[in-house]
Design an enzyme around this catalytic site. Sequence first.
Site, mmCIF file in Angstrom:
data_model
loop_
_atom_site.group_PDB
_atom_site.id
_atom_site.type_symbol
_atom_site.label_atom_id
_atom_site.label_comp_id
_atom_site.label_asym_id
_atom_site.label_seq_id
_atom_site.Cartn_x
_atom_site.Cartn_y
_atom_site.Cartn_z
ATOM 1 N N HIS A 2 -2.884 9.838 12.310
ATOM 2 C CA HIS A 2 -1.704 9.014 12.562
ATOM 3 C C HIS A 2 -1.203 9.346 13.959
ATOM 4 C CE1 HIS A 2 2.339 7.270 12.169
ATOM 5 N NE2 HIS A 2 2.751 8.377 12.785
ATOM 6 N N ASN B 115 -7.738 7.300 6.852
ATOM 7 C CA ASN B 115 -8.195 6.953 8.201
ATOM 8 C C ASN B 115 -7.973 8.087 9.211
ATOM 9 O OD1 ASN B 115 -5.470 6.687 8.481
ATOM 10 N ND2 ASN B 115 -5.493 4.627 9.335
ATOM 11 N N PHE C 262 0.806 -1.219 0.000
ATOM 12 C CA PHE C 262 0.000 0.000 0.000
ATOM 13 C C PHE C 262 0.848 1.283 0.000
ATOM 14 C CE2 PHE C 262 0.325 -1.507 4.454
ATOM 15 C CZ PHE C 262 0.920 -0.407 5.064
HETATM 16 P P1 CMP Z 1 -0.822 5.197 9.772
HETATM 17 O O1 CMP Z 1 -1.020 5.040 11.242
HETATM 18 O O2 CMP Z 1 -0.594 6.576 9.269
HETATM 19 O O3 CMP Z 1 0.416 4.282 9.307
HETATM 20 C C1 CMP Z 1 0.530 3.769 7.980
HETATM 21 C C2 CMP Z 1 -0.694 3.977 7.181
HETATM 22 O O4 CMP Z 1 -0.829 3.199 6.028
HETATM 23 C C3 CMP Z 1 -1.903 3.629 8.012
HETATM 24 O O5 CMP Z 1 -2.086 4.580 9.033
HETATM 25 C C4 CMP Z 1 -2.987 3.567 6.945
HETATM 26 O O6 CMP Z 1 -3.604 4.824 6.710
HETATM 27 C C5 CMP Z 1 -2.219 3.214 5.668
HETATM 28 N N1 CMP Z 1 -2.660 1.948 5.097
HETATM 29 C C6 CMP Z 1 -3.236 1.810 3.899
HETATM 30 N N2 CMP Z 1 -3.522 0.526 3.663
HETATM 31 C C7 CMP Z 1 -3.131 -0.174 4.747
HETATM 32 C C8 CMP Z 1 -3.157 -1.564 5.105
HETATM 33 N N3 CMP Z 1 -3.649 -2.494 4.278
HETATM 34 N N4 CMP Z 1 -2.666 -1.914 6.323
HETATM 35 C C9 CMP Z 1 -2.142 -0.975 7.151
HETATM 36 N N5 CMP Z 1 -2.084 0.353 6.867
HETATM 37 C C10 CMP Z 1 -2.569 0.737 5.670
#
Ligand code: CMP
Length: 140
Positions: free
Chosen positions: A117, A114, A59
């Site tokens: 962070h 989402n 991703f």
């Molecule tokens: P964050 O806590 O910012 O850390 C990495 C980010 O990758 C996570 O939040 C998600 O927004 C993004 N992401 C997108 N796809 C996935 C996935 N399949 N699993 C985990 N994180 C993902």
Amino acid sequence: MTTQRTLSILKPDVTRRNLTGKINSLIEDTGLKIVAQKRLKLSLSQAQAFYSVHKKRSFFNDLINFMISGPIIVQVLEGENAVATYRDKMGATDPKKAAPYTIRAQFAESIEANSVHGSDSLKNASVEIRFFFSEIEINA
Ligand code: CMP
């Protein structure tokens, strides 16, 4: 009882929907204090550097493109067990799995968009805070 600092990012889906105040209010309800905050737009190389730990993940490119798609808010949060306190309030990465009281359950659009962070450890919090802030910008 340990006072800690953690890095928070309100992601482009938050600034696009003008939700900064609503999410800051949920953060402050936990007792954590926003001791530094700024709005900025990441360049491609800045986003790749910040998320370099994920560079081998499937991703990664989608994540980077999302994180440069609009302004973000970066924040330093300070308070009791700030790292764990904020991760609890953020909720699971996938909002479909997040508890109802969490920021992601209430606001996230998808696992990618989402909303927030938060640093996953005290060591990473220190690295991530230094990525965005100098000590003079952090004021309790
Ligand atoms: P964050 O806590 O910012 O850390 C990495 C980010 O990758 C996570 O939040 C998600 O927004 C993004 N992401 C997108 N796809 C996935 C996935 N399949 N699993 C985990 N994180 C993902």
